[in-house]
Write a protein that holds these residues in place. Structure first.
Motif, PDB file in Angstrom:
ATOM      1  N   THR A 194      29.039  22.060  52.477  1.00  0.00           N
ATOM      2  CA  THR A 194      28.425  22.855  51.620  1.00  0.00           C
ATOM      3  C   THR A 194      29.649  23.963  51.908  1.00  0.00           C
ATOM      4  OG1 THR A 194      26.600  21.993  51.335  1.00  0.00           O
ATOM      5  CG2 THR A 194      27.085  23.872  50.179  1.00  0.00           C
ATOM      6  N   THR A 195      29.836  24.179  52.965  1.00  0.00           N
ATOM      7  CA  THR A 195      30.544  25.442  52.587  1.00  0.00           C
ATOM      8  C   THR A 195      32.784  25.494  52.441  1.00  0.00           C
ATOM      9  OG1 THR A 195      29.648  26.205  54.789  1.00  0.00           O
ATOM     10  CG2 THR A 195      31.710  27.290  55.201  1.00  0.00           C
ATOM     11  N   VAL A 196      32.316  24.036  52.256  1.00  0.00           N
ATOM     12  CA  VAL A 196      33.171  23.249  52.085  1.00  0.00           C
ATOM     13  C   VAL A 196      34.351  23.909  50.966  1.00  0.00           C
ATOM     14  CG1 VAL A 196      36.228  21.769  52.187  1.00  0.00           C
ATOM     15  CG2 VAL A 196      34.533  21.951  53.993  1.00  0.00           C
ATOM     16  N   PHE A 197      32.765  22.942  50.389  1.00  0.00           N
ATOM     17  CA  PHE A 197      32.862  23.465  48.535  1.00  0.00           C
ATOM     18  C   PHE A 197      33.064  24.719  48.614  1.00  0.00           C
ATOM     19  CE2 PHE A 197      29.792  24.943  45.515  1.00  0.00           C
ATOM     20  CZ  PHE A 197      30.358  24.182  44.472  1.00  0.00           C
ATOM     21  N   ALA A 198      32.451  26.099  48.712  1.00  0.00           N
ATOM     22  CA  ALA A 198      31.836  27.135  48.318  1.00  0.00           C
ATOM     23  C   ALA A 198      33.613  27.965  48.795  1.00  0.00           C
ATOM     24  CB  ALA A 198      31.804  27.610  49.011  1.00  0.00           C
ATOM     25  N   LEU A 199      33.758  27.657  49.700  1.00  0.00           N
ATOM     26  CA  LEU A 199      35.637  28.208  49.923  1.00  0.00           C
ATOM     27  C   LEU A 199      36.687  27.788  48.620  1.00  0.00           C
ATOM     28  CD1 LEU A 199      35.476  28.463  53.500  1.00  0.00           C
ATOM     29  CD2 LEU A 199      34.729  30.014  51.661  1.00  0.00           C
ATOM     30  N   GLN A 200      36.134  26.397  49.086  1.00  0.00           N
ATOM     31  CA  GLN A 200      37.708  25.657  47.721  1.00  0.00           C
ATOM     32  C   GLN A 200      36.949  25.964  45.776  1.00  0.00           C
ATOM     33  OE1 GLN A 200      37.574  21.606  47.236  1.00  0.00           O
ATOM     34  NE2 GLN A 200      39.285  21.054  45.912  1.00  0.00           N
ATOM     35  N   SER A 201      35.855  26.372  45.661  1.00  0.00           N
ATOM     36  CA  SER A 201      36.184  27.406  44.551  1.00  0.00           C
ATOM     37  C   SER A 201      36.357  28.647  44.725  1.00  0.00           C
ATOM     38  CB  SER A 201      34.288  27.765  44.934  1.00  0.00           C
ATOM     39  OG  SER A 201      34.342  28.044  42.848  1.00  0.00           O
ATOM     40  N   ALA A 202      35.720  29.620  45.334  1.00  0.00           N
ATOM     41  CA  ALA A 202      36.510  31.149  45.673  1.00  0.00           C
ATOM     42  C   ALA A 202      37.671  31.311  46.101  1.00  0.00           C
ATOM     43  CB  ALA A 202      35.586  31.526  47.049  1.00  0.00           C
ATOM     44  N   VAL A 203      39.089  30.637  46.685  1.00  0.00           N
ATOM     45  CA  VAL A 203      40.328  30.678  46.625  1.00  0.00           C
ATOM     46  C   VAL A 203      40.983  30.395  45.580  1.00  0.00           C
ATOM     47  CG1 VAL A 203      40.171  30.577  49.497  1.00  0.00           C
ATOM     48  CG2 VAL A 203      40.141  28.305  47.971  1.00  0.00           C
ATOM     49  N   SER A 204      40.168  29.625  44.331  1.00  0.00           N
ATOM     50  CA  SER A 204      40.458  29.651  43.428  1.00  0.00           C
ATOM     51  C   SER A 204      41.061  30.431  42.682  1.00  0.00           C
ATOM     52  CB  SER A 204      39.636  28.386  42.274  1.00  0.00           C
ATOM     53  OG  SER A 204      38.913  28.941  42.287  1.00  0.00           O
ATOM     54  N   LEU A 205      40.563  31.519  42.941  1.00  0.00           N
ATOM     55  CA  LEU A 205      40.609  33.156  41.983  1.00  0.00           C
ATOM     56  C   LEU A 205      42.263  33.003  42.362  1.00  0.00           C
ATOM     57  CD1 LEU A 205      37.475  33.018  42.832  1.00  0.00           C
ATOM     58  CD2 LEU A 205      37.881  35.978  42.501  1.00  0.00           C
ATOM     59  N   ARG A 206      42.529  33.119  43.752  1.00  0.00           N
ATOM     60  CA  ARG A 206      44.056  33.687  44.145  1.00  0.00           C
ATOM     61  C   ARG A 206      44.736  31.798  43.434  1.00  0.00           C
ATOM     62  NH1 ARG A 206      48.320  35.971  44.629  1.00  0.00           N
ATOM     63  NH2 ARG A 206      49.967  35.274  45.193  1.00  0.00           N
ATOM     64  N   ALA A 207      44.393  31.244  43.200  1.00  0.00           N
ATOM     65  CA  ALA A 207      45.078  29.915  42.923  1.00  0.00           C
ATOM     66  C   ALA A 207      45.625  29.907  41.499  1.00  0.00           C
ATOM     67  CB  ALA A 207      44.587  28.225  42.777  1.00  0.00           C
ATOM     68  N   ASP A 208      44.615  30.470  40.311  1.00  0.00           N
ATOM     69  CA  ASP A 208      44.645  31.374  38.837  1.00  0.00           C
ATOM     70  C   ASP A 208      45.278  32.086  39.080  1.00  0.00           C
ATOM     71  OD1 ASP A 208      42.875  28.932  38.418  1.00  0.00           O
ATOM     72  OD2 ASP A 208      41.623  30.166  37.193  1.00  0.00           O
ATOM     73  N   GLU A 209      45.649  33.454  39.886  1.00  0.00           N
ATOM     74  CA  GLU A 209      46.365  34.023  39.972  1.00  0.00           C
ATOM     75  C   GLU A 209      47.488  33.938  39.964  1.00  0.00           C
ATOM     76  OE1 GLU A 209      46.976  38.854  41.877  1.00  0.00           O
ATOM     77  OE2 GLU A 209      45.845  37.494  42.915  1.00  0.00           O
ATOM     78  N   ALA A 210      47.997  33.241  41.326  1.00  0.00           N
ATOM     79  CA  ALA A 210      49.322  32.856  41.249  1.00  0.00           C
ATOM     80  C   ALA A 210      50.061  31.854  40.532  1.00  0.00           C
ATOM     81  CB  ALA A 210      48.690  31.985  42.912  1.00  0.00           C
ATOM     82  N   SER A 211      49.222  31.439  39.736  1.00  0.00           N
ATOM     83  CA  SER A 211      50.010  30.437  38.904  1.00  0.00           C
ATOM     84  C   SER A 211      49.930  30.790  37.176  1.00  0.00           C
ATOM     85  CB  SER A 211      48.957  28.795  39.004  1.00  0.00           C
ATOM     86  OG  SER A 211      47.489  29.203  38.138  1.00  0.00           O
ATOM     87  N   GLY A 212      49.416  32.047  37.122  1.00  0.00           N
ATOM     88  CA  GLY A 212      50.037  33.063  35.937  1.00  0.00           C
ATOM     89  C   GLY A 212      48.134  32.618  34.866  1.00  0.00           C
ATOM     90  N   THR A 213      47.253  31.562  35.483  1.00  0.00           N
ATOM     91  CA  THR A 213      46.335  31.379  34.776  1.00  0.00           C
ATOM     92  C   THR A 213      45.165  32.688  33.791  1.00  0.00           C
ATOM     93  OG1 THR A 213      46.088  29.067  35.479  1.00  0.00           O
ATOM     94  CG2 THR A 213      44.322  30.013  34.527  1.00  0.00           C
ATOM     95  N   VAL A 214      45.428  33.507  35.249  1.00  0.00           N
ATOM     96  CA  VAL A 214      44.209  34.480  35.104  1.00  0.00           C
ATOM     97  C   VAL A 214      45.179  35.526  34.140  1.00  0.00           C
ATOM     98  CG1 VAL A 214      45.446  36.203  36.608  1.00  0.00           C
ATOM     99  CG2 VAL A 214      43.103  36.354  36.117  1.00  0.00           C
ATOM    100  N   GLU A 215      46.064  35.975  33.486  1.00  0.00           N
ATOM    101  CA  GLU A 215      46.923  36.884  33.299  1.00  0.00           C
ATOM    102  C   GLU A 215      46.282  36.958  31.622  1.00  0.00           C
ATOM    103  OE1 GLU A 215      50.782  39.007  34.365  1.00  0.00           O
ATOM    104  OE2 GLU A 215      50.618  36.526  34.945  1.00  0.00           O
ATOM    105  N   PRO A 216      45.971  35.727  30.522  1.00  0.00           N
ATOM    106  CA  PRO A 216      46.307  35.546  29.487  1.00  0.00           C
ATOM    107  C   PRO A 216      44.703  35.309  29.130  1.00  0.00           C
ATOM    108  CG  PRO A 216      47.665  33.869  30.113  1.00  0.00           C
ATOM    109  CD  PRO A 216      46.830  34.633  30.832  1.00  0.00           C
ATOM    110  N   GLN A 217      43.378  35.848  30.286  1.00  0.00           N
ATOM    111  CA  GLN A 217      42.331  35.840  29.737  1.00  0.00           C
ATOM    112  C   GLN A 217      42.382  37.266  30.127  1.00  0.00           C
ATOM    113  OE1 GLN A 217      40.209  33.550  32.808  1.00  0.00           O
ATOM    114  NE2 GLN A 217      41.472  32.460  33.597  1.00  0.00           N
ATOM    115  N   LEU A 218      42.757  38.194  31.201  1.00  0.00           N
ATOM    116  CA  LEU A 218      42.633  39.785  31.205  1.00  0.00           C
ATOM    117  C   LEU A 218      43.383  39.888  30.118  1.00  0.00           C
ATOM    118  CD1 LEU A 218      43.420  39.300  35.073  1.00  0.00           C
ATOM    119  CD2 LEU A 218      40.779  39.577  33.566  1.00  0.00           C
ATOM    120  N   ALA A 219      44.071  39.324  29.426  1.00  0.00           N
ATOM    121  CA  ALA A 219      44.852  40.394  28.062  1.00  0.00           C
ATOM    122  C   ALA A 219      44.143  40.839  27.160  1.00  0.00           C
ATOM    123  CB  ALA A 219      46.264  39.402  27.450  1.00  0.00           C
ATOM    124  N   GLY A 220      42.739  40.638  27.020  1.00  0.00           N
ATOM    125  CA  GLY A 220      42.173  40.933  25.598  1.00  0.00           C
ATOM    126  C   GLY A 220      40.467  42.434  26.635  1.00  0.00           C
TER     127      GLY A 220
END
Length: 362
Positions: free
Chosen positions: A185-211
Motif C-alpha cells: 500500500t505504501t508504494v501506491f501512496a508514494l506514487q500518488s504523492a510524487v505525482s505532485l512533482r510530476a505535474d509541476e515538472a510537466s507544466g500541468t500545475v501552472e494552468p491550474q494555478l493561473a486562476g
C-alpha cells in the motif's frame, strides 16, 4: 534483489517506449511486474513450475540464505540486457514524443469535477488506483489462503518468523503478512504523492494555478488521494486476508480483526507520504528519486534488518518498526499519535515551502 531490480529497470524502459505518457508507462510497467509477482506466488503455492516463469522467482531461486546459487543471476542479467536492447531499438524507430500505442481521443467536453484539483487528479490517477487496488486484493487473498496451511510449518520456521515478526505462532505470521500488505500500500501512496512533482515538472500545475486556486488548496486536495486511498486499501486488504483466513478456520471475527490490524499502519505510511511532500517542497528536482530511495531503504531494513544486526534503537525509529506489530502485540496508541503528528508536520512543511517558492518545471 539487485537482479530483480535490474529486470524492473528493463521493464520500465520498454514500457516507456510503448506508452506515450509517463502515467501510461507507469501503469503498464506496474501491471507487468504485478503479473510476474502473482505468477511467482502461485508457483510457490503449487508445484513450482510458474515460479520459473517469473523473473522474481529466478531471484528467489538464488536462495541467498540456503543453497546460495549464483547462476539464476545470469538469467536476470540476460533478460535485463534483452529488455534494454529492445527499448533502445524501439526508441530509435518510434516518433519522438509519442509511444507505440497511440493515445485515444478523449471526449469533447469534460465534467465539471475535472475543474477541481481532486477531480482532475482522480481522473489522471485512475489507472494506478485501480491497479494497486487489484494488487492489494490479490495479495490479501493469497496471504489469507495460505495462513492456515502454514501453521503446520511454524515449528520448522520459528526462528525466521521470530526474527521478522518479533514472535512465533499464527499471530506472528499474520502480523508479518499484515506488514507486507502495508508495504504494498505504501508504494501506491508514494506514487500518488510524487505525482505532485510530476505535474509541476510537466507544466500541468501552472494552468491550474493561473486562476483563483491557491497552491495550498491544490496540494492538500491532491493529498486526499494517498491519505484516504491508503486507509481504504489497508482496511480492504486486511479484511480480505482475514476473510480468507477466517473461512478456512471457521472464525468470521478475523475479518474485522485483521482490517483493524492493517489500519494500524496508516500513520506509518503517512509519515513516508510526509517525507515525499517535504522533499517536493524543499528539493523538488530531487524529490522523486529521493522518495523512492527512502522507500527502498526502508523495505530493505524491514525485510533483512535483523540479519544486518542494526541497533534496536535505530529500528525502533523507523515507521513500520515503531508501529506495534498487529495482531501479535497489544495496540498502543502513543506511537500512532506521534507518527500522525510527524506526518502532519512534514506535510505542512512541504506545502508551506511549495507556497513560498517558484514553480520549477523540468
Amino acid at each position: 534483489m539487485t537482479g530483480v531490480g535490474l529486470v524492473g529497470l528493463g521493464v520500465g524502459a520498454l514500457a516507456g517506449q510503448v506508452a506515450s505518457t509517463s502515467r501510461g508507462a507507469n501503469a503498464l510497467g506496474s501491471a507487468v511486474l504485478g503479473v510476474l509477482y502473482v505468477l511467482r506466488m502461485i508457483g510457490d503455492l503449487g508445484d513450482g513450475t510458474l515460479t520459473w516463469v517469473s523473473p522474481i522467482g529466478w531471484g528467489q531461486q538464488m536462495q541467498p540464505w540456503g543453497a546460495d546459487r549464483w547462476w539464476p543471476l545470469g538469467l536476470l542479467l540476460a533478460l535485463t540486457g534483452l529488455l534494454l536492447a529492445a527499448a533502445v531499438r524501439l526508441e530509435a524507430r518510434r516518433d519522438l514524443g509519442s509511444g507505440l500505442l497511440p493515445d485515444r481521443p478523449g471526449p469533447a467536453d469534460a465534467p465539471a469535477r475535472y475543474g477541481r484539483p481532486l477531480g482532475l487528479a482522480l481522473r489522471l490517477q485512475r489507472g494506478p488506483i485501480i491497479g494497486w487496488a487489484i494488487t492489494v486484493l490479490l495479495a490479501a487473498l493469497l496471504f489469507g489462503s495460505v495462513v492456515d496451511s502454514m501453521t503446520d510449518l511454524l515449528d520448522d520456521t520459528a526462528a525466521p518468523i521470530a526474527a521478522l515478526a518479533g514472535g512465533t505462532g499464527v499471530d506472528a505470521l499474520l502480523s508479518l503478512l499484515v506488514v507486507m500488505i502495508a508495504l504494498i500500500t505504501t508504494v501506491f501512496a508514494l506514487q500518488s504523492a510524487v505525482s505532485l512533482r510530476a505535474d509541476e515538472a510537466s507544466g500541468t500545475v501552472e494552468p491550474q494555478l493561473a486562476g483563483a486556486l491557491s497552491r495550498t488548496r491544490w496540494a492538500l486536495e491532491r493529498l486526499l488521494i494517498p491519505a484516504a486511498g491508503t486507509a481504504v486499501l489497508l482496511a480492504v486488504g486486511g479484511a480480505t486476508m482475514g476473510a480468507g483466513y477466517g473461512s478456512s478456520t471457521g472464525d468470521t471475527g478475523q475479518t474485522l480483526r485483521l482490517a483493524g490490524a492493517a489500519l494500524a499502519y496508516w500513520p506509518a505510511v503517512m509519515v513516508l507520504v510526509g517525507v515525499a511532500v517535504a522533499l517536493f517542497g524543499w528539493v523538488p528536482r530531487l524529490a522523486v528519486p529521493l522518495t523512492w530511495g527512502v522507500l527502498a531503504g526502508l523495505w530493505f531494513v524491514v525485510m533483512i534488518g535483523d540479519a544486518l544486526h542494526l541497533p534496536a534503537w535505530l529500528l525502533d525509529l523507523l515507521p513500520f518498526s515503531a508501529t506495534p506489530a498487529q495482531p501479535l502485540e497489544p495496540l498502543r496508541w502513543a506511537p500512532l499519535v506521534v507518527m500522525t503528528l510527524v506526518a502532519a508536520g512534514l506535510i505542512g512543511a512541504g506545502v508551506a515551502r511549495f507556497r513560498a517558492r517558484d514553480v520549477q518545471p523540468a
